[in-house]
Design an enzyme around this catalytic site. Structure first.
Site, mmCIF file in Angstrom:
data_model
loop_
_atom_site.group_PDB
_atom_site.id
_atom_site.type_symbol
_atom_site.label_atom_id
_atom_site.label_comp_id
_atom_site.label_asym_id
_atom_site.label_seq_id
_atom_site.Cartn_x
_atom_site.Cartn_y
_atom_site.Cartn_z
ATOM 1 N N ASP A 37 -15.581 -3.762 -2.422
ATOM 2 C CA ASP A 37 -15.378 -3.612 -0.981
ATOM 3 C C ASP A 37 -16.759 -3.600 -0.341
ATOM 4 O O ASP A 37 -17.611 -2.799 -0.733
ATOM 5 C CB ASP A 37 -14.661 -2.295 -0.672
ATOM 6 C CG ASP A 37 -13.352 -2.163 -1.441
ATOM 7 O OD1 ASP A 37 -12.732 -3.205 -1.734
ATOM 8 O OD2 ASP A 37 -12.952 -1.030 -1.754
ATOM 9 N N ASP A 84 0.853 -1.188 0.000
ATOM 10 C CA ASP A 84 0.000 0.000 0.000
ATOM 11 C C ASP A 84 0.888 1.237 0.000
ATOM 12 O O ASP A 84 1.747 1.392 0.878
ATOM 13 C CB ASP A 84 -0.901 0.013 1.237
ATOM 14 C CG ASP A 84 -1.985 -1.065 1.183
ATOM 15 O OD1 ASP A 84 -1.953 -1.885 0.242
ATOM 16 O OD2 ASP A 84 -2.848 -1.082 2.073
#
Length: 251
Positions: free
Chosen positions: A131, A8
């Site tokens: 998500d 990330d």
């Protein structure tokens, strides 16, 4: 079962967030390319990159770090990236730079026509990122919960021609609470394309549980905080998954 390390990216650094909160970022490396090299040397067969700044800005924001990672390992394994992909030009730029797959999340939900165009223009390179919390899809870096059921959207996007689905349970991401196996299997059973599990992976037991249901259509799992915190030994976990896969194939 592919174990896919996540890198990330925030401000050019490799970080982990808690439940998508940019203010709760732990820096794990200031050299993302070196981190990519580490995971590949430990046996990773794919990498998952997230441009966190890009996800919030709606356009690429960590290009230098992404290009450095691709320069380091892009010739060896497939690399996928999500975060801030809102245009066909961005997709083309990323694929030209050496990415194997781009992950479209928020833009797919808000503008399905864009996803359809992307699948048409870049067949085989488009993954959709869904998500969800309690079966409902979230967008905009998880800040907005929609009324869309995750399975309904997944089936629609499968019809568009997406290559696979990255499914993240956002109630668990970065919390080391265990993968939501039940919800992941339910989604995988509802579509005919591979599903990659994400969110909450905590230890080797999660890997073993996922291997048991791999045949339902679960291609891999994204490994985040657990491999950075030391709760999961990545190399040992990938080896265990391969062993279990072999045992299941022999059964």
């Amino acid at each position: 079962m592919l174990l896919i390390p996540a890198i990330d990216l925030k401000d050019g650094q490799c970080v982990r967030l808690k439940q998508g909160d940019m203010d709760q970022a732990t820096i794990f490396s200031e050299d993302p390319a070196a981190m990519a090299r580490k995971w590949v040397d430990l046996g990773a067969r794919r990498l998952h990159l997230v441009d966190l700044n890009g996800a919030f800005a709606g356009k690429p924001k960590n290009l230098e770090a992404i290009e450095a990672i691709l320069g380091e390992v892009g010739d060896e394994i497939p690399v996928q990236l999500g975060g801030g992909i809102r245009s066909l030009e961005t997709i083309e730029k990323y694929l030209d730079a050496g990415l194997s797959y781009v992950i479209i999340g928020t833009a797919a939900v808000k503008d399905p026509g864009f996803l359809r165009d992307a699948c048409s223009a870049f067949a085989g390179n488009i993954i959709v990122g869904l998500d969800a919390k309690d079966g409902k899809v979230a967008t905009d870096g998880w800040s907005k919960l929609t009324g869309h059921e995750v399975i309904d959207l997944a089936q629609k996007f499968e019809d568009y021609g997406v290559e696979s689905i990255v499914y993240t349970d956002i109630g668990r991401d970065g919390m080391l609470q265990g993968i939501n196996i039940e919800a992941t299997v339910k989604l995988a059973q509802a579509v005919g394309i591979p599903v990659i599990a994400s969110g909450g992976l905590s230890n080797i037991v999660d890997i073993e549980k996922l291997c048991e249901v791999e045949d339902e259509g679960i291609e891999g799992v994204i490994c985040g905080r657990a491999i950075y915190s030391g709760d999961l030994d990545f190399a040992a976990a990938q080896k265990r998954a391969d062993e279990l896969n072999g045992e299941l194939d022999d059964a």
